[in-house]
Design an enzyme around this catalytic site. Structure first.
Site, PDB file in Angstrom:
ATOM      1  N   GLN A  57       0.853  -1.191   0.000  1.00 39.43           N
ATOM      2  CA  GLN A  57       0.000   0.000   0.000  1.00 39.43           C
ATOM      3  C   GLN A  57       0.891   1.245   0.000  1.00 39.43           C
ATOM      4  O   GLN A  57       1.567   1.514   0.986  1.00 39.43           O
ATOM      5  CB  GLN A  57      -0.860  -0.069   1.271  1.00 39.43           C
ATOM      6  CG  GLN A  57      -1.763   1.085   1.508  1.00 39.43           C
ATOM      7  CD  GLN A  57      -2.293   1.054   2.937  1.00 39.43           C
ATOM      8  OE1 GLN A  57      -2.201   0.042   3.631  1.00 39.43           O
ATOM      9  NE2 GLN A  57      -2.832   2.166   3.382  1.00 39.43           N
ATOM     10  N   GLY A  58       0.901   1.975  -1.116  1.00 42.27           N
ATOM     11  CA  GLY A  58       1.777   3.137  -1.246  1.00 42.27           C
ATOM     12  C   GLY A  58       1.019   4.427  -1.025  1.00 42.27           C
ATOM     13  O   GLY A  58       0.655   5.108  -1.995  1.00 42.27           O
ATOM     14  N   GLU A  72      -8.443  -1.249   6.647  1.00 39.89           N
ATOM     15  CA  GLU A  72      -7.187  -1.494   7.376  1.00 39.89           C
ATOM     16  C   GLU A  72      -7.405  -1.292   8.873  1.00 39.89           C
ATOM     17  O   GLU A  72      -6.830  -1.980   9.707  1.00 39.89           O
ATOM     18  CB  GLU A  72      -6.102  -0.540   6.860  1.00 39.89           C
ATOM     19  CG  GLU A  72      -4.752  -0.771   7.517  1.00 39.89           C
ATOM     20  CD  GLU A  72      -3.652   0.133   6.951  1.00 39.89           C
ATOM     21  OE1 GLU A  72      -3.986   1.109   6.266  1.00 39.89           O
ATOM     22  OE2 GLU A  72      -2.483  -0.157   7.213  1.00 39.89           O
ATOM     23  N   GLU A  78      -3.304   9.787  17.699  1.00 40.09           N
ATOM     24  CA  GLU A  78      -3.802  11.177  17.776  1.00 40.09           C
ATOM     25  C   GLU A  78      -4.811  11.435  16.658  1.00 40.09           C
ATOM     26  O   GLU A  78      -5.850  12.071  16.872  1.00 40.09           O
ATOM     27  CB  GLU A  78      -2.635  12.177  17.660  1.00 40.09           C
ATOM     28  CG  GLU A  78      -1.706  12.237  18.872  1.00 40.09           C
ATOM     29  CD  GLU A  78      -0.721  11.067  18.917  1.00 40.09           C
ATOM     30  OE1 GLU A  78      -0.544  10.381  17.885  1.00 40.09           O
ATOM     31  OE2 GLU A  78      -0.132  10.829  19.993  1.00 40.09           O
ATOM     32  N   SER A 135       4.930  -1.097   3.838  1.00 40.22           N
ATOM     33  CA  SER A 135       5.109  -2.457   4.358  1.00 40.22           C
ATOM     34  C   SER A 135       5.165  -3.456   3.202  1.00 40.22           C
ATOM     35  O   SER A 135       4.387  -3.352   2.251  1.00 40.22           O
ATOM     36  CB  SER A 135       3.943  -2.840   5.276  1.00 40.22           C
ATOM     37  OG  SER A 135       3.864  -1.959   6.357  1.00 40.22           O
ATOM     38  N   SER A 185       1.740   6.691   2.252  1.00 44.98           N
ATOM     39  CA  SER A 185       2.573   7.664   2.971  1.00 44.98           C
ATOM     40  C   SER A 185       3.777   8.110   2.138  1.00 44.98           C
ATOM     41  O   SER A 185       4.338   7.335   1.353  1.00 44.98           O
ATOM     42  CB  SER A 185       3.107   7.051   4.268  1.00 44.98           C
ATOM     43  OG  SER A 185       2.048   6.578   5.043  1.00 44.98           O
TER      44      SER A 185
HETATM   45  C1  LIG Z   1       4.599  -0.483  11.215  1.00 43.92           C
HETATM   46  C2  LIG Z   1       4.159   0.548  10.223  1.00 43.92           C
HETATM   47  C3  LIG Z   1       3.732   0.128   8.973  1.00 43.92           C
HETATM   48  C4  LIG Z   1       3.332   1.084   8.038  1.00 43.92           C
HETATM   49  N1  LIG Z   1       2.943   0.629   6.794  1.00 43.92           N
HETATM   50  C5  LIG Z   1       2.572   1.538   5.856  1.00 43.92           C
HETATM   51  C6  LIG Z   1       2.194   1.096   4.541  1.00 43.92           C
HETATM   52  O1  LIG Z   1       2.216  -0.095   4.233  1.00 43.92           O
HETATM   53  N2  LIG Z   1       1.851   2.027   3.632  1.00 43.92           N
HETATM   54  C7  LIG Z   1       1.817   3.366   3.919  1.00 43.92           C
HETATM   55  O2  LIG Z   1       1.439   4.154   3.051  1.00 43.92           O
HETATM   56  N3  LIG Z   1       2.181   3.823   5.157  1.00 43.92           N
HETATM   57  C8  LIG Z   1       2.555   2.937   6.121  1.00 43.92           C
HETATM   58  N4  LIG Z   1       2.932   3.370   7.375  1.00 43.92           N
HETATM   59  C9  LIG Z   1       3.017   4.819   7.608  1.00 43.92           C
HETATM   60  C10 LIG Z   1       1.933   5.357   8.538  1.00 43.92           C
HETATM   61  O3  LIG Z   1       0.690   5.405   7.888  1.00 43.92           O
HETATM   62  C11 LIG Z   1       2.412   6.738   8.989  1.00 43.92           C
HETATM   63  O4  LIG Z   1       3.582   6.539   9.785  1.00 43.92           O
HETATM   64  C12 LIG Z   1       1.376   7.465   9.809  1.00 43.92           C
HETATM   65  O5  LIG Z   1       0.277   7.818   9.009  1.00 43.92           O
HETATM   66  C13 LIG Z   1       1.981   8.736  10.458  1.00 43.92           C
HETATM   67  O6  LIG Z   1       2.591   9.529   9.511  1.00 43.92           O
HETATM   68  P1  LIG Z   1       4.091  10.076   9.740  1.00 43.92           P
HETATM   69  O7  LIG Z   1       4.942   8.900  10.118  1.00 43.92           O
HETATM   70  O8  LIG Z   1       4.473  10.862   8.562  1.00 43.92           O
HETATM   71  O9  LIG Z   1       3.999  10.998  11.036  1.00 43.92           O
HETATM   72  P2  LIG Z   1       3.499  12.514  11.085  1.00 43.92           P
HETATM   73  O10 LIG Z   1       2.245  12.656  10.299  1.00 43.92           O
HETATM   74  O11 LIG Z   1       4.642  13.396  10.709  1.00 43.92           O
HETATM   75  O12 LIG Z   1       3.164  12.664  12.626  1.00 43.92           O
HETATM   76  C14 LIG Z   1       4.170  12.890  13.618  1.00 43.92           C
HETATM   77  C15 LIG Z   1       3.462  13.071  14.952  1.00 43.92           C
HETATM   78  O13 LIG Z   1       2.608  14.224  14.909  1.00 43.92           O
HETATM   79  C16 LIG Z   1       1.281  13.875  15.261  1.00 43.92           C
HETATM   80  N5  LIG Z   1       0.328  14.635  14.425  1.00 43.92           N
HETATM   81  C17 LIG Z   1       0.428  14.885  13.103  1.00 43.92           C
HETATM   82  N6  LIG Z   1      -0.646  15.574  12.687  1.00 43.92           N
HETATM   83  C18 LIG Z   1      -1.451  15.758  13.764  1.00 43.92           C
HETATM   84  C19 LIG Z   1      -2.712  16.401  13.964  1.00 43.92           C
HETATM   85  N7  LIG Z   1      -3.366  16.979  12.951  1.00 43.92           N
HETATM   86  N8  LIG Z   1      -3.242  16.366  15.210  1.00 43.92           N
HETATM   87  C20 LIG Z   1      -2.594  15.766  16.251  1.00 43.92           C
HETATM   88  N9  LIG Z   1      -1.378  15.156  16.114  1.00 43.92           N
HETATM   89  C21 LIG Z   1      -0.824  15.150  14.894  1.00 43.92           C
HETATM   90  C22 LIG Z   1       1.163  12.396  14.948  1.00 43.92           C
HETATM   91  O14 LIG Z   1       0.136  11.787  15.722  1.00 43.92           O
HETATM   92  C23 LIG Z   1       2.545  11.895  15.326  1.00 43.92           C
HETATM   93  O15 LIG Z   1       2.625  11.685  16.715  1.00 43.92           O
HETATM   94  C24 LIG Z   1       3.344   2.460   8.343  1.00 43.92           C
HETATM   95  C25 LIG Z   1       3.773   2.876   9.610  1.00 43.92           C
HETATM   96  C26 LIG Z   1       4.183   1.939  10.527  1.00 43.92           C
HETATM   97  C27 LIG Z   1       4.637   2.414  11.872  1.00 43.92           C
END
Ligand SMILES: Cc1cc2nc3c(=O)[nH]c(=O)nc-3n(C[C@H](O)[C@H](O)[C@H](O)COP(=O)(O)OP(=O)(O)OC[C@H]3O[C@@H](n4cnc5c(N)ncnc54)[C@H](O)[C@@H]3O)c2cc1C
Length: 398
Positions: free
Chosen positions: A132-133, A250, A378, A167, A135
């Site tokens: 799933q692409g 999901e 969050e 992933s 992020s």
């Molecule tokens: C094990 C794992 C598997 C994953 N697999 C996939 C996958 O297969 N495909 C894919 O596309 N993605 C995948 N992801 C990515 C995942 O969807 C993102 O990590 C997640 O959506 C958070 O985005 P970010 O890491 O950019 O953090 P950010 O969005 O940068 O957030 C950083 C922090 O800020 C907080 N924050 C951000 N915005 C807000 C807001 N508006 N209000 C309150 N708090 C906020 C967040 O809660 C977090 O604590 C995976 C992540 C993990 C950990």
């Protein structure tokens, strides 16, 4: 006869059976076909899990909630619960990726019949693995700001950009990708959903190692990757609808099976407490009781979502309740196991001195991510506040 129709005729109709007869049939089948424990070596393990998935599919014991027309079992909710409970009780191997439960419902809802015929059966048999692409480095929680760009040239999209935390990207054959086809800043209205061939020229996958020591996700660079227009899911710039469907499943239906599996994991936890003589103290008893009740709550919430989807609906904002509850439960369950292991919990998961086979230590490390993946805790709380409790919206386009 189409491949999809051929799959349906091969799938026996068990939807009308009573629970006892159904459970009996499944147990008999498992007695004959259960492949045993999956090997540890990653290469052997993948081949083993794929073979098991193919066996399940070929015998019509896969996708209990999906329509029979597309290779599922078409079971009513009570039999789906029996299915998951029996599979968990028998400790059957899990699928090689969670894509079938996430991507599959999106293809069923938003794909064309031609696309379903091409992709669904290989996805169920794990002949083709999906990722799933969504992020990107600058777009996680704020997914609508994604920048990977697709431009249409005749009948072909050309895709340039970068995905991250994808992933299973290193073993995947296809990616369900969100790309921007609208102008920069067009938010959720300028996003299109494409299926990208992971073996196409211009796709580069770099594995990312996580704190468990594994490299389950990756960064994916896309440089002038060509995607035929026939591999677009839904209409151009309507990709957000497909994204919502994928994320909804999901965060909910794909977790329903895990919720039932956790009943068994909680029994394993109680066994661990017994072995370590930790069932008498009030603090330990309190933790164990929370694990037991937490697993029950997960099951009932999972049933609630499945019932809603079976009724013809989508998981909707209920999926955020489910995802949040699931993530918190997984973490507290493994924190409890870690406390029971005491100093032993500091050992490496592969250390032979560990009680069990290292699964609790691996699980403790793995579930640190349970409140990040599929949307952070969050973000789930914000969705619950706005969409379930009706509090004022933080932003209008979510
Ligand atoms: C094990 C794992 C598997 C994953 N697999 C996939 C996958 O297969 N495909 C894919 O596309 N993605 C995948 N992801 C990515 C995942 O969807 C993102 O990590 C997640 O959506 C958070 O985005 P970010 O890491 O950019 O953090 P950010 O969005 O940068 O957030 C950083 C922090 O800020 C907080 N924050 C951000 N915005 C807000 C807001 N508006 N209000 C309150 N708090 C906020 C967040 O809660 C977090 O604590 C995976 C992540 C993990 C950990």
């Amino acid at each position: 006869m189409s491949a999809g129709e051929a799959a349906a005729t091969a799938t026996p109709d068990r939807g009308g059976l009573d629970e006892t007869t159904f459970a009996g049939q499944l147990r008999d089948w498992l007695a004959e076909h259960h492949p045993g424990r999956a090997p540890r070596d990653p290469g052997e393990r993948l081949a083993f899990l794929r073979a098991w998935q193919a066996t399940l599919t070929d015998h019509g014991w896969v996708a209990p909630g999906w329509p029979r027309r597309w290779g599922g079992m078409g079971l009513p909710l009570p039999l789906q619960a029996v299915y998951h409970r029996e599979m968990a009780g028998a400790r059957t191997p899990v699928p090689p990726t969670n894509a079938a439960g996430i991507v599959g419902p999106t293809l069923l809802m938003h794909g064309t019949d031609e696309q379903r015929r091409r992709w669904i059966r290989p996805l169920l048999r794990a002949d083709e693995l999906w990722c799933q692409g969504f992020s990107e480095p600058e777009a996680g929680s704020d997914l609508a700001s994604l920048r990977t760009r697709a431009t249409l040239h005749g009948d072909t999209y050309r895709v340039d950009g970068r995905k991250v935390w994808t992933s299973h990207a290193a073993i995947a054959d296809r990616m369900l990708a969100l790309v921007r086809t609208g102008p920069p800043g067009s938010g959720s209205r300028g996003i299109t959903c494409l299926v990208i061939d992971m073996h196409a020229p211009g796709v580069r996958v770099s594995r990312l190692r996580d704190m468990t020591g594994g490299a389950h996700f990756a960064e994916v660079d896309l440089e002038a990757v060509e995607v035929p227009v026939t591999d677009r899911i839904g209409e151009p710039e309507r990709g957000w609808e497909a994204a919502r469907a994928t994320l909804g499943h999901e965060r909910s239906t794909s977790l329903a099976a895990a919720a039932l599996r956790y009943q068994r994991v909680v029994r394993d936890l109680v066994e661990l407490a017994r072995r370590r003589g930790r069932t008498a103290g009030p603090a330990d008893r309190d933790r164990l009781a929370r694990a037991v009740t937490g697993a029950r709550l997960l099951e009932w919430n999972g049933r609630r979502v499945l019932a809603q989807v079976l009724d013809g609906g989508t998981p909707g904002p209920l999926s955020s309740v489910n995802r949040l509850q699931h993530g918190q439960f997984e973490q507290s369950l493994h924190e409890c196991a870690h406390a029971l292991l005491g100093a032993e919990g500091m050992l490496d998961a592969s250390d032979p001195r560990l009680d069990g086979d290292g699964a609790w230590v691996r699980g403790f490390l793995r579930t640190r991510a349970s409140t990040i993946g599929a949307g952070t805790a969050e973000i789930q709380r914000s969705t619950i506040a706005e969409k379930v409790l009706g509090l004022p919206a933080e932003r209008e386009d979510r």
